[in-house]
Design a protein around this motif. Structure first.
Motif, PDB file in Angstrom:
ATOM      1  N   VAL A  41       0.991  -1.301  -0.021  1.00  0.00           N
ATOM      2  CA  VAL A  41       0.206  -0.095  -0.463  1.00  0.00           C
ATOM      3  C   VAL A  41       1.294   1.268   0.767  1.00  0.00           C
ATOM      4  CG1 VAL A  41      -1.948   1.231   0.820  1.00  0.00           C
ATOM      5  CG2 VAL A  41      -2.204  -1.557   1.128  1.00  0.00           C
ATOM      6  N   GLY A  42       2.321   1.143   0.594  1.00  0.00           N
ATOM      7  CA  GLY A  42       2.722   2.313   0.712  1.00  0.00           C
ATOM      8  C   GLY A  42       3.510   2.538  -0.731  1.00  0.00           C
ATOM      9  N   SER A  43       3.726   1.807  -1.239  1.00  0.00           N
ATOM     10  CA  SER A  43       4.806   1.526  -2.333  1.00  0.00           C
ATOM     11  C   SER A  43       3.638   2.087  -3.517  1.00  0.00           C
ATOM     12  CB  SER A  43       5.492   0.367  -3.052  1.00  0.00           C
ATOM     13  OG  SER A  43       6.243   0.491  -2.305  1.00  0.00           O
ATOM     14  N   MET A  44       2.474   1.618  -3.309  1.00  0.00           N
ATOM     15  CA  MET A  44       1.334   2.473  -4.384  1.00  0.00           C
ATOM     16  C   MET A  44       0.896   3.852  -3.550  1.00  0.00           C
ATOM     17  SD  MET A  44      -1.302  -0.769  -5.284  1.00  0.00           S
ATOM     18  CE  MET A  44      -2.055  -1.217  -3.308  1.00  0.00           C
ATOM     19  N   LEU A  45       1.061   4.346  -2.971  1.00  0.00           N
ATOM     20  CA  LEU A  45       1.155   5.717  -2.484  1.00  0.00           C
ATOM     21  C   LEU A  45       1.835   6.166  -3.120  1.00  0.00           C
ATOM     22  CD1 LEU A  45      -0.490   5.163   0.826  1.00  0.00           C
ATOM     23  CD2 LEU A  45      -1.712   6.340  -0.790  1.00  0.00           C
ATOM     24  N   ARG A  46       2.931   5.813  -2.779  1.00  0.00           N
ATOM     25  CA  ARG A  46       4.303   6.687  -3.242  1.00  0.00           C
ATOM     26  C   ARG A  46       4.518   7.049  -4.580  1.00  0.00           C
ATOM     27  NH1 ARG A  46       9.094   3.826  -2.147  1.00  0.00           N
ATOM     28  NH2 ARG A  46       8.822   2.552  -3.358  1.00  0.00           N
ATOM     29  N   TYR A  47       3.701   5.705  -5.565  1.00  0.00           N
ATOM     30  CA  TYR A  47       3.913   6.181  -6.894  1.00  0.00           C
ATOM     31  C   TYR A  47       2.812   7.138  -7.095  1.00  0.00           C
ATOM     32  CZ  TYR A  47       3.563   5.019 -11.692  1.00  0.00           C
ATOM     33  OH  TYR A  47       3.740   4.921 -13.409  1.00  0.00           O
ATOM     34  N   GLY A  48       1.589   7.291  -6.840  1.00  0.00           N
ATOM     35  CA  GLY A  48       0.483   7.534  -6.915  1.00  0.00           C
ATOM     36  C   GLY A  48       0.959   9.591  -6.645  1.00  0.00           C
ATOM     37  N   MET A  49       1.816   9.803  -5.224  1.00  0.00           N
ATOM     38  CA  MET A  49       2.278  10.953  -5.387  1.00  0.00           C
ATOM     39  C   MET A  49       3.260  11.117  -6.261  1.00  0.00           C
ATOM     40  SD  MET A  49       1.835  12.063  -2.314  1.00  0.00           S
ATOM     41  CE  MET A  49       2.754  13.555  -1.678  1.00  0.00           C
ATOM     42  N   THR A  50       3.937  10.804  -7.342  1.00  0.00           N
ATOM     43  CA  THR A  50       4.967  11.091  -8.065  1.00  0.00           C
ATOM     44  C   THR A  50       3.737  11.523  -9.370  1.00  0.00           C
ATOM     45  OG1 THR A  50       6.574   8.974  -7.690  1.00  0.00           O
ATOM     46  CG2 THR A  50       6.604   9.491  -9.997  1.00  0.00           C
ATOM     47  N   LEU A  51       2.402  10.597  -9.457  1.00  0.00           N
ATOM     48  CA  LEU A  51       1.975  10.596  -9.919  1.00  0.00           C
ATOM     49  C   LEU A  51       1.330  12.562 -10.651  1.00  0.00           C
ATOM     50  CD1 LEU A  51       0.532   7.100 -11.811  1.00  0.00           C
ATOM     51  CD2 LEU A  51       1.788   8.397 -12.905  1.00  0.00           C
ATOM     52  N   LEU A  52       1.142  12.246  -8.929  1.00  0.00           N
ATOM     53  CA  LEU A  52       0.202  13.950  -8.565  1.00  0.00           C
ATOM     54  C   LEU A  52       1.290  14.841  -9.201  1.00  0.00           C
ATOM     55  CD1 LEU A  52      -2.338  15.225  -7.578  1.00  0.00           C
ATOM     56  CD2 LEU A  52      -0.790  14.813  -5.122  1.00  0.00           C
ATOM     57  N   PHE A  53       2.301  14.611  -8.504  1.00  0.00           N
ATOM     58  CA  PHE A  53       2.859  15.650  -8.815  1.00  0.00           C
ATOM     59  C   PHE A  53       3.215  15.700 -10.317  1.00  0.00           C
ATOM     60  CE2 PHE A  53       5.184  17.445  -4.652  1.00  0.00           C
ATOM     61  CZ  PHE A  53       4.388  16.859  -3.909  1.00  0.00           C
ATOM     62  N   PHE A  81      11.046  14.705  -2.213  1.00  0.00           N
ATOM     63  CA  PHE A  81      11.050  15.138  -0.908  1.00  0.00           C
ATOM     64  C   PHE A  81      10.194  14.732  -0.065  1.00  0.00           C
ATOM     65  CE2 PHE A  81      10.945  18.807   1.886  1.00  0.00           C
ATOM     66  CZ  PHE A  81      12.184  19.234   2.287  1.00  0.00           C
ATOM     67  N   SER A  82       9.048  15.230  -0.913  1.00  0.00           N
ATOM     68  CA  SER A  82       7.912  15.013  -0.219  1.00  0.00           C
ATOM     69  C   SER A  82       7.090  13.562   0.862  1.00  0.00           C
ATOM     70  CB  SER A  82       6.250  15.704  -0.955  1.00  0.00           C
ATOM     71  OG  SER A  82       6.099  16.771  -1.638  1.00  0.00           O
ATOM     72  N   VAL A  83       7.222  13.020   0.200  1.00  0.00           N
ATOM     73  CA  VAL A  83       7.104  11.516   0.261  1.00  0.00           C
ATOM     74  C   VAL A  83       8.170  10.612   1.834  1.00  0.00           C
ATOM     75  CG1 VAL A  83       5.820  10.074  -1.365  1.00  0.00           C
ATOM     76  CG2 VAL A  83       8.043   9.748  -1.113  1.00  0.00           C
ATOM     77  N   ASN A  84       9.431  11.525   1.551  1.00  0.00           N
ATOM     78  CA  ASN A  84       9.975  11.675   2.590  1.00  0.00           C
ATOM     79  C   ASN A  84       9.972  12.490   4.110  1.00  0.00           C
ATOM     80  OD1 ASN A  84      11.050   9.134   1.394  1.00  0.00           O
ATOM     81  ND2 ASN A  84      12.834  10.560   0.805  1.00  0.00           N
ATOM     82  N   VAL A  85       8.836  13.436   4.069  1.00  0.00           N
ATOM     83  CA  VAL A  85       9.176  14.063   5.059  1.00  0.00           C
ATOM     84  C   VAL A  85       7.754  13.853   5.552  1.00  0.00           C
ATOM     85  CG1 VAL A  85       8.482  16.761   5.532  1.00  0.00           C
ATOM     86  CG2 VAL A  85      10.161  15.903   3.740  1.00  0.00           C
ATOM     87  N   ILE A  86       6.420  13.347   4.913  1.00  0.00           N
ATOM     88  CA  ILE A  86       5.363  13.048   4.938  1.00  0.00           C
ATOM     89  C   ILE A  86       5.893  11.745   5.830  1.00  0.00           C
ATOM     90  CG2 ILE A  86       3.199  12.227   4.703  1.00  0.00           C
ATOM     91  CD1 ILE A  86       3.086  14.804   1.962  1.00  0.00           C
ATOM     92  N   GLY A 145       5.850  -1.309   7.684  1.00  0.00           N
ATOM     93  CA  GLY A 145       5.224  -1.925   6.092  1.00  0.00           C
ATOM     94  C   GLY A 145       4.406  -0.667   5.449  1.00  0.00           C
ATOM     95  N   LEU A 146       3.439   0.130   5.759  1.00  0.00           N
ATOM     96  CA  LEU A 146       2.924   1.632   4.641  1.00  0.00           C
ATOM     97  C   LEU A 146       4.201   2.802   4.884  1.00  0.00           C
ATOM     98  CD1 LEU A 146       0.588   2.956   3.613  1.00  0.00           C
ATOM     99  CD2 LEU A 146       0.453   3.583   6.244  1.00  0.00           C
ATOM    100  N   CYS A 147       4.713   3.423   6.340  1.00  0.00           N
ATOM    101  CA  CYS A 147       6.118   4.298   6.384  1.00  0.00           C
ATOM    102  C   CYS A 147       7.075   3.971   4.711  1.00  0.00           C
ATOM    103  CB  CYS A 147       5.594   5.043   6.938  1.00  0.00           C
ATOM    104  SG  CYS A 147       4.523   6.244   7.952  1.00  0.00           S
ATOM    105  N   GLY A 148       7.615   2.481   5.574  1.00  0.00           N
ATOM    106  CA  GLY A 148       8.732   1.897   4.380  1.00  0.00           C
ATOM    107  C   GLY A 148       8.714   1.800   3.492  1.00  0.00           C
ATOM    108  N   GLY A 149       7.498   1.625   2.783  1.00  0.00           N
ATOM    109  CA  GLY A 149       7.100   1.590   1.863  1.00  0.00           C
ATOM    110  C   GLY A 149       6.955   2.258   0.911  1.00  0.00           C
ATOM    111  N   PHE A 150       6.279   3.935   1.563  1.00  0.00           N
ATOM    112  CA  PHE A 150       6.051   5.226   1.117  1.00  0.00           C
ATOM    113  C   PHE A 150       7.061   6.073   0.883  1.00  0.00           C
ATOM    114  CE2 PHE A 150       4.153   9.455   1.972  1.00  0.00           C
ATOM    115  CZ  PHE A 150       3.416   9.714   0.648  1.00  0.00           C
ATOM    116  N   THR A 151       7.807   5.664   1.734  1.00  0.00           N
ATOM    117  CA  THR A 151       9.164   6.663   1.500  1.00  0.00           C
ATOM    118  C   THR A 151      10.656   5.945   0.812  1.00  0.00           C
ATOM    119  OG1 THR A 151      10.525   5.410   4.044  1.00  0.00           O
ATOM    120  CG2 THR A 151       8.702   7.695   4.085  1.00  0.00           C
ATOM    121  N   THR A 152      11.596   6.896   0.273  1.00  0.00           N
ATOM    122  CA  THR A 152      11.906   5.824  -0.444  1.00  0.00           C
ATOM    123  C   THR A 152      13.514   6.900   0.230  1.00  0.00           C
ATOM    124  OG1 THR A 152      13.496   5.498  -2.658  1.00  0.00           O
ATOM    125  CG2 THR A 152      11.553   7.542  -1.905  1.00  0.00           C
TER     126      THR A 152
END
Length: 108
Positions: free
Chosen positions: A16-28, A40-45, A69-76
């Motif tokens: 789920v975190g990885s999909m959210l990160r990719y979604g943020m990339t698409l949004l930006f 930067f945004s996903v790492n700060v959040i 899980g979630l935050c580990g998959g979200f941050t990069t």
């Protein structure tokens, strides 16, 4: 059995975190904003959420789901590292310095 459940919970959160990160990339990208700003945004959040969740949640499966899980998959960190190297290779020394120092200061 508990370790297997924890493994599955971390995997689910990571997916789920990885999909959210990719979604943020698409949004930006849709907003014509920099990929570096997305990272930067996903790492700060994510760093902020890990700090909050660690203080609020007790040890256990929920904490593993949300932090590892979630935050580990979200941050990069790997994408941050690659983008930093690309900025340096491109001769964008000030932007690279701001990106690296800003990420480390804000996330920590």
């Amino acid at each position: 059995m508990d370790k297997m459940v924890n493994l599955l919970v971390v995997g689910l959160g990571g997916a789920v975190g990885s999909m959210l990160r990719y979604g943020m990339t698409l949004l930006f990208a849709f907003l014509n904003l920099s990929g570096n700003l997305a990272t930067f945004s996903v790492n700060v959040i994510g760093s902020f959420l890990i700090g909050i969740l660690t203080g609020v949640c007790r040890e256990g499966t929920l904490l593993l789901l949300l932090t590892v899980g979630l935050c580990g998959g979200f941050t990069t960190f790997s994408t941050f590292s690659l983008q930093s190297v690309r900025l340096l290779q491109g001769g964008n020394l000030w932007e690279a310095a701001l990106y690296i120092i800003g990420t480390l200061v804000v996330c920590v």
